[in-house]
Structure formats: C-alpha cells, structure tokens
Design an enzyme around this catalytic site. Structure first.
Site, PDB file in Angstrom:
ATOM      1  N   TYR A  32     123.451 -94.393  -2.266  1.00  0.00           N
ATOM      2  CA  TYR A  32     122.199 -94.735  -1.301  1.00  0.00           C
ATOM      3  C   TYR A  32     122.711 -93.961   0.021  1.00  0.00           C
ATOM      4  O   TYR A  32     122.821 -94.928   1.047  1.00  0.00           O
ATOM      5  CB  TYR A  32     122.044 -96.103  -1.085  1.00  0.00           C
ATOM      6  CG  TYR A  32     121.906 -97.122  -2.457  1.00  0.00           C
ATOM      7  CD1 TYR A  32     121.018 -96.656  -3.550  1.00  0.00           C
ATOM      8  CD2 TYR A  32     122.995 -97.657  -2.987  1.00  0.00           C
ATOM      9  CE1 TYR A  32     120.935 -97.332  -4.456  1.00  0.00           C
ATOM     10  CE2 TYR A  32     122.870 -98.489  -4.201  1.00  0.00           C
ATOM     11  CZ  TYR A  32     121.889 -98.089  -5.012  1.00  0.00           C
ATOM     12  OH  TYR A  32     121.858 -99.058  -6.074  1.00  0.00           O
ATOM     13  N   TRP A  38     116.351-104.149   3.931  1.00  0.00           N
ATOM     14  CA  TRP A  38     117.238-105.287   3.712  1.00  0.00           C
ATOM     15  C   TRP A  38     118.467-105.352   3.869  1.00  0.00           C
ATOM     16  O   TRP A  38     119.431-106.001   4.268  1.00  0.00           O
ATOM     17  CB  TRP A  38     116.840-106.413   2.642  1.00  0.00           C
ATOM     18  CG  TRP A  38     116.995-106.311   1.102  1.00  0.00           C
ATOM     19  CD1 TRP A  38     116.841-105.247   0.404  1.00  0.00           C
ATOM     20  CD2 TRP A  38     117.054-107.341   0.171  1.00  0.00           C
ATOM     21  NE1 TRP A  38     117.175-105.188  -0.821  1.00  0.00           N
ATOM     22  CE2 TRP A  38     117.261-106.378  -0.918  1.00  0.00           C
ATOM     23  CE3 TRP A  38     116.790-108.665   0.040  1.00  0.00           C
ATOM     24  CZ2 TRP A  38     117.403-107.296  -2.037  1.00  0.00           C
ATOM     25  CZ3 TRP A  38     117.492-109.281  -0.942  1.00  0.00           C
ATOM     26  CH2 TRP A  38     117.271-108.787  -2.110  1.00  0.00           C
ATOM     27  N   ASP A  39     118.870-104.092   3.249  1.00  0.00           N
ATOM     28  CA  ASP A  39     120.648-103.385   3.708  1.00  0.00           C
ATOM     29  C   ASP A  39     120.699-103.489   5.085  1.00  0.00           C
ATOM     30  O   ASP A  39     121.808-104.246   5.263  1.00  0.00           O
ATOM     31  CB  ASP A  39     120.661-102.218   3.015  1.00  0.00           C
ATOM     32  CG  ASP A  39     120.603-102.225   1.378  1.00  0.00           C
ATOM     33  OD1 ASP A  39     119.280-102.306   0.877  1.00  0.00           O
ATOM     34  OD2 ASP A  39     121.558-101.976   0.601  1.00  0.00           O
ATOM     35  N   TYR A  84     119.617 -87.699  -2.882  1.00  0.00           N
ATOM     36  CA  TYR A  84     118.964 -88.988  -3.409  1.00  0.00           C
ATOM     37  C   TYR A  84     117.467 -88.636  -4.150  1.00  0.00           C
ATOM     38  O   TYR A  84     116.656 -87.998  -3.616  1.00  0.00           O
ATOM     39  CB  TYR A  84     118.707 -89.898  -2.593  1.00  0.00           C
ATOM     40  CG  TYR A  84     118.053 -91.434  -3.075  1.00  0.00           C
ATOM     41  CD1 TYR A  84     118.998 -92.299  -3.794  1.00  0.00           C
ATOM     42  CD2 TYR A  84     116.782 -91.695  -2.928  1.00  0.00           C
ATOM     43  CE1 TYR A  84     118.518 -93.602  -4.361  1.00  0.00           C
ATOM     44  CE2 TYR A  84     116.223 -92.901  -3.658  1.00  0.00           C
ATOM     45  CZ  TYR A  84     117.091 -93.664  -4.017  1.00  0.00           C
ATOM     46  OH  TYR A  84     116.594 -94.750  -4.736  1.00  0.00           O
ATOM     47  N   GLN A 109     110.211-104.719   1.775  1.00  0.00           N
ATOM     48  CA  GLN A 109     111.369-105.199   1.170  1.00  0.00           C
ATOM     49  C   GLN A 109     111.453-106.929   1.650  1.00  0.00           C
ATOM     50  O   GLN A 109     111.095-106.914   2.962  1.00  0.00           O
ATOM     51  CB  GLN A 109     112.721-104.511   1.161  1.00  0.00           C
ATOM     52  CG  GLN A 109     113.075-103.439   0.108  1.00  0.00           C
ATOM     53  CD  GLN A 109     114.428-102.895   0.206  1.00  0.00           C
ATOM     54  OE1 GLN A 109     115.041-102.964   1.204  1.00  0.00           O
ATOM     55  NE2 GLN A 109     115.160-102.843  -0.977  1.00  0.00           N
ATOM     56  N   ASP A 166     114.734-105.149  -8.046  1.00  0.00           N
ATOM     57  CA  ASP A 166     113.909-104.446  -8.882  1.00  0.00           C
ATOM     58  C   ASP A 166     114.055-104.556 -10.387  1.00  0.00           C
ATOM     59  O   ASP A 166     113.034-104.656 -10.944  1.00  0.00           O
ATOM     60  CB  ASP A 166     113.979-102.980  -8.354  1.00  0.00           C
ATOM     61  CG  ASP A 166     115.359-102.479  -8.375  1.00  0.00           C
ATOM     62  OD1 ASP A 166     116.184-102.501  -9.217  1.00  0.00           O
ATOM     63  OD2 ASP A 166     115.445-101.722  -7.441  1.00  0.00           O
ATOM     64  N   ARG A 198     122.614 -99.446 -15.117  1.00  0.00           N
ATOM     65  CA  ARG A 198     121.301 -99.083 -13.944  1.00  0.00           C
ATOM     66  C   ARG A 198     120.074 -99.262 -15.016  1.00  0.00           C
ATOM     67  O   ARG A 198     120.164 -99.279 -16.142  1.00  0.00           O
ATOM     68  CB  ARG A 198     121.499 -97.654 -13.642  1.00  0.00           C
ATOM     69  CG  ARG A 198     122.495 -97.354 -12.532  1.00  0.00           C
ATOM     70  CD  ARG A 198     122.309 -97.972 -11.125  1.00  0.00           C
ATOM     71  NE  ARG A 198     120.867 -97.009 -10.472  1.00  0.00           N
ATOM     72  CZ  ARG A 198     120.408 -97.636  -9.757  1.00  0.00           C
ATOM     73  NH1 ARG A 198     120.996 -98.412  -8.890  1.00  0.00           N
ATOM     74  NH2 ARG A 198     119.358 -97.034  -9.114  1.00  0.00           N
ATOM     75  N   GLU A 397     129.101-103.061  -5.302  1.00  0.00           N
ATOM     76  CA  GLU A 397     127.637-103.390  -5.229  1.00  0.00           C
ATOM     77  C   GLU A 397     127.302-104.633  -6.121  1.00  0.00           C
ATOM     78  O   GLU A 397     126.660-105.440  -5.531  1.00  0.00           O
ATOM     79  CB  GLU A 397     126.875-102.255  -5.846  1.00  0.00           C
ATOM     80  CG  GLU A 397     125.454-102.320  -5.706  1.00  0.00           C
ATOM     81  CD  GLU A 397     124.785-100.883  -6.121  1.00  0.00           C
ATOM     82  OE1 GLU A 397     125.145-100.139  -6.788  1.00  0.00           O
ATOM     83  OE2 GLU A 397     123.407-100.710  -6.109  1.00  0.00           O
TER      84      GLU A 397
HETATM   85  C1  2M8 Z   1     118.559-100.654  -4.823  1.00  0.00           C
HETATM   86  O1  2M8 Z   1     117.195-100.073  -5.048  1.00  0.00           O
HETATM   87  C2  2M8 Z   1     117.058 -98.607  -4.969  1.00  0.00           C
HETATM   88  C3  2M8 Z   1     115.647 -98.401  -5.154  1.00  0.00           C
HETATM   89  O2  2M8 Z   1     115.029 -98.870  -3.900  1.00  0.00           O
HETATM   90  C4  2M8 Z   1     117.930 -97.901  -6.119  1.00  0.00           C
HETATM   91  O3  2M8 Z   1     117.818 -98.417  -7.254  1.00  0.00           O
HETATM   92  O4  2M8 Z   1     117.921 -96.491  -5.989  1.00  0.00           O
HETATM   93  C5  2M8 Z   1     118.100-102.261  -4.980  1.00  0.00           C
HETATM   94  O5  2M8 Z   1     119.426-102.978  -5.235  1.00  0.00           O
HETATM   95  C6  2M8 Z   1     117.690-102.337  -3.390  1.00  0.00           C
HETATM   96  O6  2M8 Z   1     117.406-104.069  -3.728  1.00  0.00           O
HETATM   97  C7  2M8 Z   1     118.760-102.070  -2.570  1.00  0.00           C
HETATM   98  O7  2M8 Z   1     118.072-102.418  -1.231  1.00  0.00           O
HETATM   99  C8  2M8 Z   1     118.887-100.517  -2.744  1.00  0.00           C
HETATM  100  C9  2M8 Z   1     119.939-100.209  -1.763  1.00  0.00           C
HETATM  101  O8  2M8 Z   1     121.199-100.918  -1.752  1.00  0.00           O
HETATM  102  O9  2M8 Z   1     119.303-100.103  -3.958  1.00  0.00           O
END
Ligand code: 2M8
Length: 424
Positions: A32, A38-39, A84, A109, A166, A198, A397
């Site tokens: 990411y 929210w992170d 990404y 979020q 999600d 995933r 995670e």
């Molecule tokens: C995850 O979401 C992203 C898409 O937004 C992904 O799967 O690529 C989820 O866990 C989400 O809640 C979180 O904010 C994000 C980044 O940690 O990853």
C-alpha cells in the site's frame, strides 16, 4: 522479536519511521504505497504517543486530498509512488467537479480522523492546529450527513465495500447482484501477497464495476437508492458516532458550539441501539437494497465502540458473542481473538483478509468499546492478548486466529501505531 514493553514500543515506532515517506506514513512498505484515510488517522493516534508534531503533519497531509464538497477520500495518490493497481487511473478524479488538484479515489472510509485529532490534542494541546483542522472535520461529517443518510435516523450508508472492511462476508449478498467487469490490469497485491489471503478476482471485478457506475455521476449518485451498492455498515456508523462526539469535544475546546456534532452523535447512537438483537446477543446491520445481510461478522459488535449498549447488553454481548469460543472469542483450536467473522459462520476463513483473521485495529476499537461500556477487566484481557500476539508475530496486517501466524503485509503501520497506543 522484542520481549519487553520498551523494545516493543521502540520496534513499533521504528516501523512508522520506516514507512514514513516524508509526506505521509504509508500503510505498508510495498503493498500500500499511497495514503489511505483511516490508516492515516490510526497512525496519527500512535504518533500522538511518540511524536505529536509528526501526527499533526499526518492529519494535514490527508486533508490535502479533501474534495471541495467536504469529502475526505479513501486514498490520496501522492504522486511519487506508482506500484499499486488499480491506481489513480481507475478513479479519474480530475474529471470530477468537486475533486482537488491532487489525484484521489472518489469514495471515503470510516471517519476516525476527528478521534485522532482529539487524541493528539489530549496528548499535546495545540489550539492553532485545532483552528486549522476542525472546520474540515466538520465539513466532512456534514457531507456524510447530506450525501449518505437515507432517513431521519442519522445512520449513513456506504456505497462501496472499500469504504469499510471490504472483503467481509457481510457484503457478499449485496455484491452478488453486481455483474463483475473484466480486470484490465494486473493486481499489484498479487505481486506481494499469497492469493489465499486476498479477495478473489471475481470480487475485484465487482469492486471495479461499482466504481464504473459511481464514476458516471462523479461519485455522487443522485440518490442512495440508485447507487449500485448501499449498505448500513455498523463499523462505519459506530466510528462516525464516536467521531461526532469527539468533534463536539474539539469544538468545545475552541469555545465554539459543537451542537450539530453532538446532536448527530446522539441520533446515531440512538439509532444503533434499536439494532440490538437479544437472541443473537449482538447488533444487526442491513443492506439498504433489501437483501438479507450476512450477519456474524465483527461489525455486529462495533456499537460497543460508540458506547451504545447498556451494561446488561454489553456484558451479554461480551459473554455470548465477543468472547464465545464458538463465535469471535478464544477457543482451544483458535486461541487468538477477535476473529473478524464468527467461527460458527460458514463464511469463516482463518487466512483470507477480512473473512476471519484477527486485525489489530479491530481489537483496538473493541478494547476502547469495552472500556467505554464499563468492562475494564474484559478490555484488559483483550489488550494483553493483542499485545502478546504482536510480540509473538510482529506488526502484521492480520493474523491467523489458530496459529497466530502473520498474514498479509508485514510492518503494517496501523498495527504498529495502535500497539503504541495500547502500551501507553
Ligand atoms: C485494504 O484496502 C485496499 C483498497 O482500498 C486494498 O485491498 O488494496 C483494506 O484493508 C482497507 O481497509 C485499508 O485501509 C487499505 C490500506 O491498509 O487496505
């Protein structure tokens, strides 16, 4: 792995330093690379314990992606990172009238940010910072009220699973109605993580199809009834109720009336209270489009975080649901709580992302909720097990509830940040 409190805290702070891009703390080193909403708020809560000034910078950086109508987006695509997919090209935010100059996603979020600002202010009061950010928090909450409420209850709906946990099975029935679109890119998560941990390609196809439909209206569907996906998520609503209370508190600090926020908090809490299900010993959520919602995910417990259940209900929810060995609590074959799906549910999967594994942010919300609902011993027990899990398996995670093994990305920022908070 560090064994003492000091070395655990030092290791957590080090993860945040390593994930710091200079502009924002990315959620994880590789998977990411952008700024998630929210992170960042949860990271700011951890930073409040070690470096409040850096925590304030995190909030400012997220707010740079704010839309002109007040929405704080779920991802801000700060330009220097590109590894990404799907990235900024999926969203095409530049075409949307309300979007900022910087590329972002078009959805939001769970609004933890006001709570993060309160935690920062309590740790290190800074009135100038409050004057700077409180109006933006208020606008975002007003935007949620205006764009996402669907009746007079104060509850709001999310329009994409990416607006909450999600891949949770509670969204399965609603998603099944969405014809998936073809994936025209290679998923970047697959380069870094095991496919078993995933969402599937079929789920991704549906996530993208929802984005396509929302994009036709610049991510502002004429009404929630017309949105392809509209779900009254208990995680999102409980976070919002607490955030409205925290915003009212911040307004009071500034000597301003926080009446709107305080009324909104009361309304949402009252509405959440009506969703209590005595037989299930938990709360129940719903899909706005009328499908039966899949229950028995950890979102059903989130009203604890907003202090909704009275003492009797909170105790019952804890004993029969949260701590029940068959449902979300520790059991001989899965000793690490809290599972994100009840073990008794056919959808439970100990490895896959939001479909069973333990998440540190979920535990953190529940620990705060138990404290708030006057169950300090229960909160302490969950806190101790959560810290033991992190000590044992690092800042993952998510974690396998059976073995405690780390899953998803390592060096995950909110796991490190919330460890700092839990230790403080
Ligand atoms: C995850 O979401 C992203 C898409 O937004 C992904 O799967 O690529 C989820 O866990 C989400 O809640 C979180 O904010 C994000 C980044 O940690 O990853």
């Amino acid at each position: 792995m560090p064994t003492s409190v000091d070395s655990l805290a030092a290791a957590a702070a080090e993860v945040l330093r390593r994930n710091d891009t200079g502009r924002f703390v990315k959620p994880a080193p590789q998977v990411y690379p952008f700024q998630w909403n929210w992170d960042s708020a949860l990271v700011a809560i951890g930073l409040a314990r070690v470096d409040p000034e850096r925590g304030r910078a995190e909030v400012r950086s997220l707010l740079r992606g704010r839309w002109r109508d007040g929405m704080v987006p779920h991802i801000v695509f700060h330009p220097q990172e590109t590894d990404y997919s799907p990235g900024p090209e999926l969203w095409g935010s530049a075409e949307c009238p309300a979007a900022p100059h910087i590329a972002t996603s078009g959805i939001t979020q769970p609004p933890v940010l006001a709570t993060a600002v309160r935690v920062l202010h309590e740790a290190d009061p800074d009135r100038t910072f409050l004057e700077e950010v409180v109006p933006a928090l208020d606008e975002w909450h007003r935007w949620l009220e205006k764009e996402r409420s669907f009746d007079a209850s104060g509850l709001v709906a999310i329009v994409h699973p990416w607006e909450s946990a999600d891949n949770a099975p509670r969204f399965d029935a609603a998603l099944a109605r969405i014809p998936p679109r073809e994936l025209t890119f290679t998923r970047s998560d697959r380069r870094h993580l095991d496919a078993d941990e995933r969402p599937t390609d079929l789920e991704y196809g549906r996530y993208l199809a929802i984005v396509d439909q929302l994009k036709e209206h610049s991510y502002r569907p004429p009404s929630l009834r017309e949105a392809p996906f509209a779900y009254v998520d208990l995680c999102f609503n409980s976070v919002l109720a607490a955030a409205e209370e925290d915003l009212a508190w911040l307004c009071a600090e500034l000597g301003e009336g926080g009446d709107r926020a305080s009324l909104a908090a009361t309304r949402i809490r009252t509405a959440l209270e009506t969703l209590w299900d005595e037989g299930a010993a938990s709360f129940r959520e719903r899909d706005l489009h009328g499908e039966e919602a899949t229950t028995d995910t950890v979102a059903d417990l989130f009203p604890l975080y907003a202090g909704v259940p009275d003492e009797r209900r909170a105790l019952k929810l804890f004993a029969q649901t949260l701590w029940s060995p068959e449902r979300f609590g520790p059991s001989p074959d899965a000793p690490w709580p809290v599972t994100t799906v009840a073990k008794s549910s056919p959808a439970y999967d100990s490895l896959r992302y939001w479909r069973g594994p333990v998440w540190i942010n979920v535990n953190w919300f529940l620990i705060r909720g138990l404290e708030r609902c006057n169950l300090p011993a229960e909160a302490a027990e969950l806190r101790a097990l959560t810290l033991r899990l992190v000590e044992r398996s690092g800042f993952a995670e998510y974690y396998d509830p059976s073995t405690g093994a780390a899953l998803g990305s390592g060096d995950f920022s909110w796991s490190a940040a919330l460890t700092l908070d839990l230790l403080s």
